[in-house]
Design a protein around this motif. Structure first.
Motif, mmCIF file in Angstrom:
data_model
loop_
_atom_site.group_PDB
_atom_site.id
_atom_site.type_symbol
_atom_site.label_atom_id
_atom_site.label_comp_id
_atom_site.label_asym_id
_atom_site.label_seq_id
_atom_site.Cartn_x
_atom_site.Cartn_y
_atom_site.Cartn_z
ATOM 1 N N ALA A 32 -5.529 3.810 15.015
ATOM 2 C CA ALA A 32 -4.504 2.757 14.933
ATOM 3 C C ALA A 32 -3.180 3.347 14.445
ATOM 4 O O ALA A 32 -2.108 2.883 14.811
ATOM 5 N N GLN A 33 -3.285 4.372 13.625
ATOM 6 C CA GLN A 33 -2.082 5.044 13.100
ATOM 7 C C GLN A 33 -1.308 5.726 14.233
ATOM 8 O O GLN A 33 -0.096 5.899 14.139
ATOM 9 N N ASP A 34 -2.020 6.104 15.298
ATOM 10 C CA ASP A 34 -1.413 6.660 16.496
ATOM 11 C C ASP A 34 -0.494 7.857 16.203
ATOM 12 O O ASP A 34 0.671 7.871 16.601
ATOM 13 N N PRO A 35 -1.012 8.875 15.512
ATOM 14 C CA PRO A 35 -0.147 10.018 15.188
ATOM 15 C C PRO A 35 -0.002 10.950 16.386
ATOM 16 O O PRO A 35 -0.810 10.879 17.322
ATOM 17 N N VAL A 95 11.095 -9.544 -12.942
ATOM 18 C CA VAL A 95 11.594 -8.245 -12.466
ATOM 19 C C VAL A 95 10.427 -7.297 -12.169
ATOM 20 O O VAL A 95 10.238 -6.857 -11.037
ATOM 21 N N PHE A 96 9.645 -6.989 -13.210
ATOM 22 C CA PHE A 96 8.593 -5.971 -13.043
ATOM 23 C C PHE A 96 7.372 -6.532 -12.300
ATOM 24 O O PHE A 96 6.768 -5.829 -11.493
ATOM 25 N N GLY A 97 7.045 -7.796 -12.589
ATOM 26 C CA GLY A 97 5.940 -8.424 -11.862
ATOM 27 C C GLY A 97 6.295 -8.567 -10.384
ATOM 28 O O GLY A 97 5.470 -8.337 -9.509
ATOM 29 N N GLY A 98 7.563 -8.923 -10.125
ATOM 30 C CA GLY A 98 8.027 -9.061 -8.738
ATOM 31 C C GLY A 98 7.881 -7.752 -7.988
ATOM 32 O O GLY A 98 7.423 -7.715 -6.849
ATOM 33 N N LEU A 99 8.262 -6.642 -8.659
ATOM 34 C CA LEU A 99 8.150 -5.326 -8.021
ATOM 35 C C LEU A 99 6.695 -4.990 -7.698
ATOM 36 O O LEU A 99 6.400 -4.382 -6.671
ATOM 37 N N LEU A 100 5.785 -5.401 -8.595
ATOM 38 C CA LEU A 100 4.356 -5.149 -8.341
ATOM 39 C C LEU A 100 3.840 -6.016 -7.191
ATOM 40 O O LEU A 100 3.079 -5.559 -6.351
ATOM 41 N N LEU A 101 4.277 -7.275 -7.178
ATOM 42 C CA LEU A 101 3.772 -8.223 -6.171
ATOM 43 C C LEU A 101 4.099 -7.787 -4.743
ATOM 44 O O LEU A 101 3.311 -8.009 -3.835
ATOM 45 N N VAL A 102 5.269 -7.150 -4.550
ATOM 46 C CA VAL A 102 5.598 -6.709 -3.185
ATOM 47 C C VAL A 102 4.924 -5.388 -2.830
ATOM 48 O O VAL A 102 5.074 -4.879 -1.723
ATOM 49 N N ARG A 103 4.200 -4.814 -3.756
ATOM 50 C CA ARG A 103 3.502 -3.545 -3.497
ATOM 51 C C ARG A 103 2.014 -3.768 -3.168
ATOM 52 O O ARG A 103 1.207 -2.847 -3.304
ATOM 53 N N GLY A 104 1.675 -4.994 -2.766
ATOM 54 C CA GLY A 104 0.266 -5.311 -2.477
ATOM 55 C C GLY A 104 -0.356 -4.392 -1.436
ATOM 56 O O GLY A 104 -1.482 -3.917 -1.597
ATOM 57 N N GLY A 105 0.389 -4.114 -0.370
ATOM 58 C CA GLY A 105 -0.131 -3.266 0.701
ATOM 59 C C GLY A 105 -0.429 -1.861 0.201
ATOM 60 O O GLY A 105 -1.470 -1.274 0.504
ATOM 61 N N GLU A 106 0.505 -1.323 -0.571
ATOM 62 C CA GLU A 106 0.331 0.027 -1.106
ATOM 63 C C GLU A 106 -0.863 0.075 -2.064
ATOM 64 O O GLU A 106 -1.639 1.025 -2.064
ATOM 65 N N HIS A 126 -2.106 8.742 1.039
ATOM 66 C CA HIS A 126 -1.178 9.812 1.435
ATOM 67 C C HIS A 126 -1.196 9.978 2.959
ATOM 68 O O HIS A 126 -0.143 10.064 3.584
ATOM 69 N N HIS A 127 -2.401 9.984 3.534
ATOM 70 C CA HIS A 127 -2.512 10.226 4.976
ATOM 71 C C HIS A 127 -1.864 9.136 5.815
ATOM 72 O O HIS A 127 -1.355 9.416 6.888
ATOM 73 N N ILE A 128 -1.907 7.887 5.337
ATOM 74 C CA ILE A 128 -1.326 6.822 6.167
ATOM 75 C C ILE A 128 0.180 6.663 5.942
ATOM 76 O O ILE A 128 0.807 5.813 6.562
ATOM 77 N N GLY A 129 0.738 7.499 5.061
ATOM 78 C CA GLY A 129 2.195 7.529 4.953
ATOM 79 C C GLY A 129 2.778 6.857 3.723
ATOM 80 O O GLY A 129 3.959 6.489 3.712
ATOM 81 N N ILE A 130 1.968 6.707 2.682
ATOM 82 C CA ILE A 130 2.497 6.117 1.456
ATOM 83 C C ILE A 130 3.034 7.215 0.542
ATOM 84 O O ILE A 130 2.431 8.285 0.434
ATOM 85 N N ASN A 131 4.157 6.948 -0.083
ATOM 86 C CA ASN A 131 4.716 7.900 -1.035
ATOM 87 C C ASN A 131 3.931 7.735 -2.340
ATOM 88 O O ASN A 131 4.290 6.943 -3.213
ATOM 89 N N VAL A 156 -9.041 -2.340 6.332
ATOM 90 C CA VAL A 156 -8.920 -0.875 6.233
ATOM 91 C C VAL A 156 -8.231 -0.314 7.481
ATOM 92 O O VAL A 156 -7.330 0.517 7.389
ATOM 93 N N VAL A 157 -8.645 -0.816 8.655
ATOM 94 C CA VAL A 157 -8.067 -0.301 9.910
ATOM 95 C C VAL A 157 -6.581 -0.651 9.992
ATOM 96 O O VAL A 157 -5.754 0.162 10.378
ATOM 97 N N ARG A 158 -6.254 -1.872 9.565
ATOM 98 C CA ARG A 158 -4.867 -2.351 9.630
ATOM 99 C C ARG A 158 -3.922 -1.464 8.807
ATOM 100 O O ARG A 158 -2.745 -1.306 9.141
ATOM 101 N N LEU A 159 -4.443 -0.883 7.705
ATOM 102 C CA LEU A 159 -3.607 -0.007 6.880
ATOM 103 C C LEU A 159 -3.098 1.200 7.667
ATOM 104 O O LEU A 159 -2.096 1.805 7.298
ATOM 105 N N GLY A 160 -3.804 1.536 8.756
ATOM 106 C CA GLY A 160 -3.351 2.649 9.605
ATOM 107 C C GLY A 160 -1.959 2.407 10.175
ATOM 108 O O GLY A 160 -1.268 3.339 10.562
#
Lengths: 347, 264
Positions: free
Chosen positions: B154-157, A216-227, A239-244, B95-99
């Protein structure tokens, strides 16, 4: 698309290799012990048990099925959880020295377990589960307290504040544990041994609990790799690229706490796994959490199963605390890895 | 209207870094935010991008930035921040891809048909395509700046916010950066806000300017209205025109193959 996929996650080949590695390690660890059995016998016995057939007569089946297998399973799952937590925390807090214990939750869980042992607390209907239940309860109470304090100090919920509160809380819980131990009388030995970590006497129920927590908890972490990649680069950038930022941080902290709480309740304080394993795995996979998190999870399982094997066989029949083994291996490996890296850089 | 900022105030403790600043930005405009050190320029960017808590109101394409969910916010506003401290050896491309994060929806399904093309183009624009596999830890300060510039491209805002983007860049990439931004701002549905120190850049590029000092707005409007001696001399506390001419003097005659006038 394929290129993107291969760049962002573990390749099927790597998954297969690591999966086989985990299974072979488990098989070896189940076979080797005070009585060492051939791998073939172990495999056959396990397969028969899984298929629901009655195992053959002899000493092999009881040792393998009721003692070693649950212990090896618990070691593998605990190692996987600790390593995953460490990898996630190192990314989240942008600190290569962070692990599951940085937040202070593991100290809180230890306090709960130690209190239960000192007071001889029993849970009706669940024999010997007092320390486990108290550890999980205290892990969550600690998390609530730590998050409340971090938020009260700093509304922006910054990483620095979280680390600071975590370290202070760890020290506070540590001193309370010492206080309880000082007044624990004849329970002193039990508590001291538990606090060094041990997976002896692990049961299938505990293994199941670990598996649920990891799934459950490990699974939730594993899908958050990008974040986590974004956090590892910088919280403001995330924050700037749109992550909460706040939500992901809170989610990750809850997941880590839950796994650490369950892990500590079963194996005690097992240090270094969450620090050293992700560190070494990162040298191979790079810092991309889409690869690092799954690889660290599987490598953590292998590391703790082997450490546990060493703990019970190195000075047999005397059993070493597993926390001592992981710290000894961890510290020396860490030094060796750093030396090699420096040498290579200098060259 | 692309962006409206009303009565923006941003405090660090009791100190007001930005004090009651209001302005608006329309499609196709490039606003140069200028002013001396500590004027509150970067803090203004932090407020406009909702990076730090502030008082007042910022609306982006009619929506309150505080209410906008993170992904739509990042599609509307992209920020190239100052000083990116790096701890882990991510590759340039990672890093760029994260955009593209804001354009991907769902947990597992990373459906972003334009993603690959945008990442490739951003790497080309910033001259980082050759270094795409390199670890960011091995890059120079200027190269790192270009990596994060590529990320935000890349973020294209809709609104590009650049906080001292030319810092650490060599001449070639300063030129590329400003010419690229000029083209960017002219695209339909785009606008740019940039903090710059070089007043020559502010005179050459951009359509509008906002001059700050001690957190307050001293002047705002078109470039011609703001970049005037009476405003600039007051903001910087010196004769700005005289200094800029002094800097340009050694270049006289340079075009003719002479060594120029090195005497100041």
């Amino acid at each position: 698309m394929n290129k993107q996929a291969s760049q962002e996650g573990l390749s099927p080949y790597a998954w297969l290799l690591m999966g086989v590695g985990v299974l072979v390690t488990a098989l070896v660890c189940i076979s080797v012990g005070s009585v060492t059995l051939p791998l073939g016998t172990t495999w056959k016995t396990l397969l028969e048990a899984i298929l629901g057939r009655v195992p053959q007569e002899g000493v092999a089946a009881p040792i393998l099925l009721s003692v070693r297998t649950p212990r090896v399973v618990a070691a593998g799952l605990t190692g996987a959880a600790l390593s995953l937590c460490g990898a996630a925390m190192q990314g989240l807090l942008r600190n290569p020295l962070a692990d599951g214990s940085t937040l202070g939750v593991s100290s809180g869980a230890s306090l709960g377990a130690v209190l239960a042992m000192a007071l001889g607390l029993q849970i009706p209907g669940l024999p010997n589960a007092g320390p486990m239940v108290m550890a999980i309860l205290f892990a969550f109470l600690s998390l609530l307290l730590i998050l409340f304090l971090a938020y009260a100090f700093d509304r922006s919920f910054s990483t620095h504040t979280i680390i600071l509160v975590g370290v202070i809380f760890s020290m506070f819980a540590g001193s309370l544990i010492s206080l309880v131990i000082a007044f624990s009388g004849e329970m002193l030995r039990t508590i001291t041994f538990w606090s060094m970590g041990s997976l002896a006497g692990a049961s299938y129920t505990q293994g199941l609990l670990l598996l649920i927590a990891l799934a459950v908890f490990g699974g939730l972490l594993l899908v958050r790799g990008g974040e986590l990649n974004a956090f590892a680069i910088g919280e403001e950038n995330a924050h700037h690229i749109g992550i909460n930022v706040r939500r992901v941080k809170l989610e990750a902290l809850v997941c880590v706490s839950a796994m650490i709480g369950v892990g500590v309740s079963i194996g005690g304080t097992i240090g270094f796994v969450g620090l050293i394993v992700p560190h070494i795995v990162r040298l191979i996979t790079g810092p991309n959490h889409r690869k690092l998190l799954p690889a660290a999870t599987l490598a953590g399982a292998v590391f703790l199963m082997l450490s546990d094997l060493l703990a019970r066989t190195a000075l047999s029949p005397v059993e070493l605390p597993i926390g001592v083994v992981t710290s000894l291996i961890g510290a020396s490996t860490f030094v060796a890895v750093i030396f090699r890296r420096r040498k290579r850089r200098a060259a | 209207m692309m962006l409206t900022a009303s009565h923006i105030t941003l405090k660090y403790g009791e100190r007001k870094a930005v004090s009651d600043v209001s302005f608006s930005l329309q499609e196709g405009q490039w606003l140069m935010v200028i002013g001396p050190n500590g004027a509150g320029k970067s803090s203004l960017i932090a407020a406009l991008s909702n990076t730090r808590p502030f008082q007042g109101k910022v609306t982006v394409r009619g929506q309150d930035i505080r209410i906008l969910p993170p992904r739509p916010r990042a599609q509307a506003v992209g920020v190239l921040a100052q000083h990116q401290a790096l701890h882990y050896a991510f590759t340039v491309e990672e890093v760029v891809r994260l955009g593209r994060y804001a354009h991907r929806n769902g947990w597992l399904a990373a459906h972003d048909p334009q993603g690959e093309a945008m990442v490739g183009q951003a790497l080309q624009w910033t001259g980082m395509a050759e270094l795409r596999e390199r670890s960011v830890l091995t890059l120079s300060g200027g190269e790192r700046q270009r990596v994060f510039l590529a990320q935000v491209l890349a973020q294209d805002p809709a609104i590009l916010m650049l906080d001292e983007p030319a810092e650490a860049l060599d001449l070639k990439y300063q030129k590329t950066l400003f010419e690229l931004t000029d083209v960017w701002a002219a695209q339909p549905g785009k606008a740019v806000i940039s903090v710059v120190h070089d007043l020559s850049v502010a005179r050459r590029f951009g359509s509008h300017a906002l001059l700050m000092r001690d957190g307050k707005c001293l002047a705002q409007g078109t470039k011609a209205e703001v970049l005037q001696p009476k405003h600039l001399n007051k903001a910087y506390g010196m004769d700005v025109g005289a200094w800029m001419r002094t800097l340009a003097l050694p270049w006289a005659g340079y075009e003719n193959g002479q060594n120029g006038n090195n005497q100041v």
